[in-house]
Write an enzyme that holds these catalytic residues in place. Sequence first.
Site, short mmCIF file in Angstrom:
data_model
loop_
_atom_site.label_atom_id
_atom_site.label_comp_id
_atom_site.label_asym_id
_atom_site.label_seq_id
_atom_site.Cartn_x
_atom_site.Cartn_y
_atom_site.Cartn_z
CD GLU A 117 -2.94 -9.64 3.54
OE1 GLU A 117 -2.97 -10.17 2.43
OE2 GLU A 117 -1.92 -9.48 4.21
CB SER A 164 -8.62 -0.71 -3.68
OG SER A 164 -9.13 -0.52 -2.39
NE ARG A 178 -30.11 -8.47 21.11
CZ ARG A 178 -29.87 -7.75 22.20
NH1 ARG A 178 -30.66 -7.85 23.25
NH2 ARG A 178 -28.84 -6.93 22.23
CB THR A 233 -0.90 0.00 1.26
OG1 THR A 233 -1.62 -1.22 1.28
CG2 THR A 233 -1.86 1.17 1.28
C1 LIG Z 1 -4.64 -1.88 10.38
C2 LIG Z 1 -4.17 -1.91 8.96
C3 LIG Z 1 -3.03 -2.63 8.65
C4 LIG Z 1 -2.55 -2.65 7.34
N1 LIG Z 1 -1.40 -3.34 7.07
C5 LIG Z 1 -0.88 -3.28 5.81
C6 LIG Z 1 0.37 -3.91 5.51
O1 LIG Z 1 0.99 -4.55 6.36
N2 LIG Z 1 0.87 -3.80 4.25
C7 LIG Z 1 0.21 -3.11 3.27
O2 LIG Z 1 0.72 -3.05 2.15
N3 LIG Z 1 -0.98 -2.51 3.51
C8 LIG Z 1 -1.53 -2.58 4.76
N4 LIG Z 1 -2.74 -1.96 5.02
C9 LIG Z 1 -3.41 -1.22 3.96
C10 LIG Z 1 -4.63 -1.93 3.44
O3 LIG Z 1 -4.28 -3.09 2.73
C11 LIG Z 1 -5.43 -0.93 2.59
O4 LIG Z 1 -5.89 0.07 3.49
C12 LIG Z 1 -6.59 -1.61 1.89
O5 LIG Z 1 -6.12 -2.41 0.83
C13 LIG Z 1 -7.57 -0.57 1.33
O6 LIG Z 1 -6.92 0.35 0.54
P1 LIG Z 1 -7.10 1.93 0.80
O7 LIG Z 1 -6.88 2.20 2.23
O8 LIG Z 1 -6.24 2.63 -0.17
O9 LIG Z 1 -8.61 2.21 0.48
P2 LIG Z 1 -9.20 2.78 -0.88
O10 LIG Z 1 -8.82 1.89 -1.99
O11 LIG Z 1 -8.83 4.21 -1.00
O12 LIG Z 1 -10.73 2.65 -0.60
C14 LIG Z 1 -11.53 3.68 0.00
C15 LIG Z 1 -13.00 3.33 -0.23
O13 LIG Z 1 -13.28 3.32 -1.62
C16 LIG Z 1 -13.93 2.11 -1.97
N5 LIG Z 1 -13.49 1.69 -3.31
C17 LIG Z 1 -12.21 1.64 -3.78
N6 LIG Z 1 -12.20 1.18 -5.03
C18 LIG Z 1 -13.48 0.91 -5.36
C19 LIG Z 1 -14.13 0.38 -6.53
N7 LIG Z 1 -13.44 0.00 -7.61
N8 LIG Z 1 -15.47 0.23 -6.51
C20 LIG Z 1 -16.17 0.59 -5.42
N9 LIG Z 1 -15.63 1.09 -4.30
C21 LIG Z 1 -14.30 1.23 -4.26
C22 LIG Z 1 -13.51 1.09 -0.91
O14 LIG Z 1 -14.51 0.09 -0.74
C23 LIG Z 1 -13.38 1.95 0.33
O15 LIG Z 1 -14.62 2.04 0.96
C24 LIG Z 1 -3.24 -1.95 6.32
C25 LIG Z 1 -4.42 -1.25 6.65
C26 LIG Z 1 -4.88 -1.23 7.94
C27 LIG Z 1 -6.13 -0.48 8.25
#
Ligand SMILES: Cc1cc2nc3c(=O)[nH]c(=O)nc-3n(C[C@H](O)[C@H](O)[C@H](O)COP(=O)(O)OP(=O)(O)OC[C@H]3O[C@@H](n4cnc5c(N)ncnc54)[C@H](O)[C@@H]3O)c2cc1C
Length: 613
Positions: free
Chosen positions: A450, A164, A354, A158
């Site tokens: 993930e 994502s 529940r 990330t």
């Molecule tokens: C506690 C924690 C630990 C983590 N550990 C790691 C780690 O060790 N290594 C690592 O690499 N990452 C890590 N992450 C990151 C994590 O994998 C990402 O946060 C996750 O993949 C979501 O990506 P984002 O935060 O960029 O969300 P975004 O992709 O920005 O998503 C934001 C919102 O948009 C929506 N969205 C996005 N794309 C679409 C679409 N095509 N259609 C509809 N809706 C969409 C999503 O559903 C979400 O609600 C961690 C995250 C957390 C919270």
Amino acid sequence: MAPLGEGSDDPVLPDLPRGPLHAARARASFPWKELALFWEGPDMLRFKKNIFSALENDPLFAHPPGSLSLEKYRELNFLRCKRVFEYDFLRVEDLLGNPLRVLALIQCLGMYDWSLATKFFLHTLTFGSAIYSSGSERHFKYLPKIFNMEIFGCFALTEVSHGSNTKAMRTTAHYDPTTEELIIHSPDFEAAKFWVGNLGKTATHAVVFAQLYTPGGQCHGLHPFVVQIRDPKTLLPMPGVMVGDIGRKLGQNGLDNGFAMFHKVRIPRQDLLNRSGDITPEGTYVTHVKDARQHFSESLGSLSSGRVAIAGMSVVNLKLAVSIALRFSATRRQFGPTDEEEVPVLEYPMQQWRLLPYLAAAYALDHFSKSLFLDLVELQQGLLGKDRSARQAELGREIHALASAGKPLASWTAQRGIQECREACGGHGYLAMNRLGDLRDDNDPNCTYEGDNNVLLQQTSNYLLGLLVRRDQDGARIESPLKTVDFLEAYPNLLGHGFEASSPEDCLDSSESERKHVVCQLQEVSAVPAVPLPRSLELWTQELCCAPAIRKHARAASSVFPVGALISARSNKVKTFSGAKNANKIHLTKGAWHPTLTVGSPQPAVRLQGIRS
Ligand SMILES: Cc1cc2nc3c(=O)[nH]c(=O)nc-3n(C[C@H](O)[C@H](O)[C@H](O)COP(=O)(O)OP(=O)(O)OC[C@H]3O[C@@H](n4cnc5c(N)ncnc54)[C@H](O)[C@@H]3O)c2cc1C
């Protein structure tokens, strides 16, 4: 030595101490020790007991009074993680004999503290298995160092701007043939690696995902690289690496999530994890993978194992919450026929409605996550054996679809279950020492990391729609190695059948056909581009994940076996648990959304509840 489960002095399954719960337990319609033995098996019970005893007897794991500062908690968590390695709970020969032990160890650590479990999990499973499954022999030198904690790892995919959309990651890796090195670089702050667990304070190495460029400027897409982050002796950052902690989170605060930026950091060419593609010393890119899509899924293949493990971790949270709420409800008395004689709140049907569905869901999802984990082991064995058969490729796609749907199903069920349990305990459920708040906060990221649940479901839908397309275009039968989608072969004919049931027993079979019907219906509307997908995705999730696990035992449950049929998770076969003292007291059944465990209830065994709205 007496067999497990016999006698009050059995060290693995000792009798429970007499206390306020004794009266409720004495009314149980089945011997709990037999159920525990049936569900887990004696080896697994001993394995778990060994872990719990070690933690209980070690002062390092004593819960300190009061709350710890962030710094102190993270330091303590690291020391505990190190101690877990010293205990050497997992030996390679044990793992080969029973791979479920990996899952069990993470789950036992999570029952103690999820910060510890995720720290251990990220280092061994996520970092370690990324190296093992995405690399080759030249990377195996890292494996002993992982298991003796000479190095400490993390998985850095990330970035600040992208989670994502993994294809859009912007960290680069340019190959320099003059020195045979790769240059890892973050073009700007938005390309900084972010959220990475273990990176904040403790990681010495990372599997970093970056866009690979060969001389001449051609980009070959996202690839994983092993990059040293800190000096293992001093924990000071390596030259060119800017690294730090992202600070307090909503939960799992013992885990140091961090960020990193790379300023032209040079790594040896050999540290490209080269299972899907490699560079020759001269700078030519070589790959066995046919197209960019296959290459992309091979590069990120290690994510499936994380998702399967997270499904299991979510189930543990559900189990913990349900145990807390049921025990409380069995002793908490409110109202009664007389002022002197109040009734335990668990006696009220509303409290049962529940909580008991979540108890049933915990059993069904526990089986599901274990059996999917074993399917994943089969897949990985095929990968390591260089199995390039069509079945192996299809199994990979099916497991990817199941993991992408199973994680959302398990983590969301746990999320909702924990909240229901919190409310089911009234005010006491809100007291921090009763742990439901921690469980809620610590389970929450299971819905996000993930792969965000909503986004993951779309991957499952892509898989399903792809099956239809292949059938329509090439006349291919819809079938899969694990048979989770075979019913779709009857689409669209299934749409011609209505739902018919004249008894609760009928419902057990009919609700299954009803669900298939609904899935086909949604498949039909989803194939029309203008129709939004979300509801169909949720239903597919339930059908793919819950139904196969539940279907196997639910059919045999209720009337056929008076006590219900439960599955031996290890053998993946239907088994009957027949230890009840009192027939017809427990039926393991299923509903349209989740299974329902009815305990001596006069209500119909099956609950035809609609989809989650
Ligand atoms: C506690 C924690 C630990 C983590 N550990 C790691 C780690 O060790 N290594 C690592 O690499 N990452 C890590 N992450 C990151 C994590 O994998 C990402 O946060 C996750 O993949 C979501 O990506 P984002 O935060 O960029 O969300 P975004 O992709 O920005 O998503 C934001 C919102 O948009 C929506 N969205 C996005 N794309 C679409 C679409 N095509 N259609 C509809 N809706 C969409 C999503 O559903 C979400 O609600 C961690 C995250 C957390 C919270």
